[in-house]
Design a protein around this motif. Structure first.
Motif, PDB file in Angstrom:
ATOM      1  N   PHE A  58      35.513  35.109  48.407  1.00 47.97           N
ATOM      2  CA  PHE A  58      34.709  35.366  49.609  1.00 47.97           C
ATOM      3  C   PHE A  58      33.689  36.465  49.350  1.00 47.97           C
ATOM      4  O   PHE A  58      32.503  36.332  49.687  1.00 47.97           O
ATOM      5  N   ILE A  59      34.125  37.551  48.729  1.00 53.38           N
ATOM      6  CA  ILE A  59      33.234  38.690  48.453  1.00 53.38           C
ATOM      7  C   ILE A  59      32.144  38.299  47.462  1.00 53.38           C
ATOM      8  O   ILE A  59      30.964  38.598  47.662  1.00 53.38           O
ATOM      9  N   ILE A  60      32.528  37.610  46.380  1.00 50.24           N
ATOM     10  CA  ILE A  60      31.553  37.182  45.368  1.00 50.24           C
ATOM     11  C   ILE A  60      30.505  36.268  46.005  1.00 50.24           C
ATOM     12  O   ILE A  60      29.303  36.396  45.753  1.00 50.24           O
ATOM     13  N   SER A  61      30.957  35.338  46.835  1.00 46.34           N
ATOM     14  CA  SER A  61      30.043  34.389  47.481  1.00 46.34           C
ATOM     15  C   SER A  61      29.095  35.108  48.445  1.00 46.34           C
ATOM     16  O   SER A  61      27.899  34.814  48.482  1.00 46.34           O
ATOM     17  N   ALA A  62      29.625  36.045  49.209  1.00 45.06           N
ATOM     18  CA  ALA A  62      28.793  36.797  50.158  1.00 45.06           C
ATOM     19  C   ALA A  62      27.726  37.610  49.430  1.00 45.06           C
ATOM     20  O   ALA A  62      26.560  37.646  49.843  1.00 45.06           O
ATOM     21  N   VAL A  63      28.120  38.244  48.315  1.00 46.45           N
ATOM     22  CA  VAL A  63      27.166  39.024  47.518  1.00 46.45           C
ATOM     23  C   VAL A  63      26.091  38.109  46.938  1.00 46.45           C
ATOM     24  O   VAL A  63      24.894  38.437  46.967  1.00 46.45           O
ATOM     25  N   ALA A  64      26.507  36.941  46.424  1.00 48.80           N
ATOM     26  CA  ALA A  64      25.552  36.003  45.822  1.00 48.80           C
ATOM     27  C   ALA A  64      24.566  35.469  46.853  1.00 48.80           C
ATOM     28  O   ALA A  64      23.371  35.324  46.570  1.00 48.80           O
ATOM     29  N   ILE A  65      25.044  35.181  48.065  1.00 44.54           N
ATOM     30  CA  ILE A  65      24.149  34.695  49.125  1.00 44.54           C
ATOM     31  C   ILE A  65      23.159  35.778  49.520  1.00 44.54           C
ATOM     32  O   ILE A  65      21.962  35.522  49.685  1.00 44.54           O
ATOM     33  N   ASN A  66      23.646  36.993  49.645  1.00 37.49           N
ATOM     34  CA  ASN A  66      22.773  38.101  50.036  1.00 37.49           C
ATOM     35  C   ASN A  66      21.733  38.412  48.955  1.00 37.49           C
ATOM     36  O   ASN A  66      20.574  38.697  49.253  1.00 37.49           O
ATOM     37  N   LYS A  67      22.149  38.330  47.708  1.00 37.20           N
ATOM     38  CA  LYS A  67      21.282  38.680  46.577  1.00 37.20           C
ATOM     39  C   LYS A  67      20.249  37.600  46.282  1.00 37.20           C
ATOM     40  O   LYS A  67      19.148  37.881  45.812  1.00 37.20           O
ATOM     41  N   GLY A  68      20.615  36.340  46.540  1.00 40.18           N
ATOM     42  CA  GLY A  68      19.722  35.232  46.225  1.00 40.18           C
ATOM     43  C   GLY A  68      19.874  34.809  44.781  1.00 40.18           C
ATOM     44  O   GLY A  68      20.500  35.502  43.974  1.00 40.18           O
ATOM     45  N   PRO A  69      19.309  33.668  44.405  1.00 44.01           N
ATOM     46  CA  PRO A  69      19.484  33.153  43.042  1.00 44.01           C
ATOM     47  C   PRO A  69      18.572  33.833  42.029  1.00 44.01           C
ATOM     48  O   PRO A  69      17.546  34.405  42.374  1.00 44.01           O
ATOM     49  N   LYS A  70      18.971  33.726  40.778  1.00 42.35           N
ATOM     50  CA  LYS A  70      18.096  34.147  39.680  1.00 42.35           C
ATOM     51  C   LYS A  70      17.172  32.966  39.381  1.00 42.35           C
ATOM     52  O   LYS A  70      17.627  31.835  39.233  1.00 42.35           O
ATOM     53  N   CYS A  71      15.892  33.228  39.333  1.00 43.36           N
ATOM     54  CA  CYS A  71      14.946  32.138  39.089  1.00 43.36           C
ATOM     55  C   CYS A  71      13.690  32.687  38.417  1.00 43.36           C
ATOM     56  O   CYS A  71      13.500  33.903  38.318  1.00 43.36           O
ATOM     57  N   GLU A  72      12.847  31.768  37.976  1.00 42.49           N
ATOM     58  CA  GLU A  72      11.595  32.170  37.356  1.00 42.49           C
ATOM     59  C   GLU A  72      10.629  32.615  38.440  1.00 42.49           C
ATOM     60  O   GLU A  72      10.293  31.860  39.349  1.00 42.49           O
ATOM     61  N   LEU A 129      31.675  27.817  49.204  1.00 41.48           N
ATOM     62  CA  LEU A 129      32.723  28.688  48.667  1.00 41.48           C
ATOM     63  C   LEU A 129      33.125  29.757  49.676  1.00 41.48           C
ATOM     64  O   LEU A 129      34.312  30.064  49.824  1.00 41.48           O
ATOM     65  N   LEU A 130      32.144  30.288  50.378  1.00 36.47           N
ATOM     66  CA  LEU A 130      32.409  31.313  51.393  1.00 36.47           C
ATOM     67  C   LEU A 130      33.296  30.750  52.493  1.00 36.47           C
ATOM     68  O   LEU A 130      34.297  31.376  52.889  1.00 36.47           O
ATOM     69  N   ILE A 131      32.948  29.563  52.978  1.00 34.07           N
ATOM     70  CA  ILE A 131      33.714  28.940  54.063  1.00 34.07           C
ATOM     71  C   ILE A 131      35.117  28.565  53.598  1.00 34.07           C
ATOM     72  O   ILE A 131      36.121  28.864  54.272  1.00 34.07           O
ATOM     73  N   MET A 132      35.208  27.919  52.431  1.00 30.97           N
ATOM     74  CA  MET A 132      36.520  27.473  51.941  1.00 30.97           C
ATOM     75  C   MET A 132      37.442  28.648  51.640  1.00 30.97           C
ATOM     76  O   MET A 132      38.636  28.605  51.948  1.00 30.97           O
ATOM     77  N   SER A 133      36.892  29.710  51.050  1.00 33.17           N
ATOM     78  CA  SER A 133      37.730  30.877  50.759  1.00 33.17           C
ATOM     79  C   SER A 133      38.169  31.565  52.048  1.00 33.17           C
ATOM     80  O   SER A 133      39.289  32.075  52.136  1.00 33.17           O
ATOM     81  N   GLY A 134      37.309  31.545  53.057  1.00 35.87           N
ATOM     82  CA  GLY A 134      37.689  32.103  54.359  1.00 35.87           C
ATOM     83  C   GLY A 134      38.834  31.320  54.985  1.00 35.87           C
ATOM     84  O   GLY A 134      39.794  31.904  55.506  1.00 35.87           O
ATOM     85  N   VAL A 135      38.758  29.987  54.901  1.00 37.37           N
ATOM     86  CA  VAL A 135      39.835  29.131  55.426  1.00 37.37           C
ATOM     87  C   VAL A 135      41.119  29.371  54.636  1.00 37.37           C
ATOM     88  O   VAL A 135      42.213  29.476  55.209  1.00 37.37           O
ATOM     89  N   GLN A 136      41.005  29.481  53.316  1.00 35.58           N
ATOM     90  CA  GLN A 136      42.183  29.732  52.482  1.00 35.58           C
ATOM     91  C   GLN A 136      42.843  31.063  52.845  1.00 35.58           C
ATOM     92  O   GLN A 136      44.075  31.150  52.903  1.00 35.58           O
ATOM     93  N   ALA A 137      42.028  32.080  53.071  1.00 38.07           N
ATOM     94  CA  ALA A 137      42.577  33.387  53.437  1.00 38.07           C
ATOM     95  C   ALA A 137      43.348  33.304  54.752  1.00 38.07           C
ATOM     96  O   ALA A 137      44.439  33.876  54.889  1.00 38.07           O
TER      97      ALA A 137
END
Length: 198
Positions: A107-121, A164-172
């Motif tokens: 959940f934390i990794i997914s939240a950070v990745a969404i907030n940070k945005g993707p790596k791109c050119e 991933l954020l939603i599924m991990s939240g449901v799992q928790a």
């Protein structure tokens, strides 16, 4: 519902969620649905394996334990016919805690990745970087043009990390429910009383 039956239902629900989490993490290794020419072109949070380790591997063990609780031998130890079932339910609390930690990690990794945005050119200097900051791209789609390659990497990453954020939240939540269920089973035993019915 008996505590054993409840645990079995939770285990049945957790297994497909764990498999889907692993699949999402694997798909994130292909930015925009294409094979990356270099690992440097993949978002860093993908390599933290939140979906594979957190919501995947660490969730399979609790799910299998929960599935087996209903069939666990509860016909006695130390002269107490419900002792075996109570011990098993107490053990399930420990596995529920492991699952909760794994889901929390994802959940934390997914939240950070969404907030940070993707790596791109970056369209301005043609180098791979993180052009977005503090989730500013989520509400302002006009700046998505800053990512020129890989094509469609923003919706790709956003969709998969959101799943991933939603599924991990449901799992928790499910692991927390099993922790409470396990506590009830430890204190009260299984209301189905397998020995009493035989």
């Amino acid at each position: 519902m008996c505590t054993g039956n409840c645990a079995k239902c939770l285990g049945i629900t957790l297994i497909p969620l764990a498999i889907l989490s692993v699949l999402c993490n694997i798909l994130l290794c292909f930015p925009g649905g294409k094979v990356a020419s270099s690992t440097d072109h993949i978002t860093d949070e993908v390599f933290y394996l939140g979906g594979i380790l957190g919501s995947g591997v660490l969730m399979i063990f609790p799910a299998l334990v929960f599935l087996g609780l209903k069939n666990n031998d509860c016909c006695g130890c130390c002269g107490n016919e419900s002792c075996g079932k109570r011990c098993a339910m107490f053990t399930s609390i420990i596995f529920a805690a492991i699952g909760f930690v794994g889901a929390g990690y994802c959940f934390i990794i997914s939240a950070v990745a969404i907030n940070k945005g993707p790596k791109c050119e970056n369209g301005f200097n043609a180098t791979y970087s993180y052009p977005f900051h503090d989730g500013n791209y989520l509400s302002n789609h006009t700046i998505w043009s800053q990512c020129s390659e890989p094509k469609d990497v923003i919706p790709w990453n956003l969709t998969l990390f959101s799943l991933l954020l939603i599924m991990s939240g449901v799992q928790a939540v499910l692991c927390a429910i099993q922790a409470i269920n396990g506590l009830i089973g430890t204190i009260c035993g299984d209301c189905c009383g397998c020995c009493g019915g035989s």
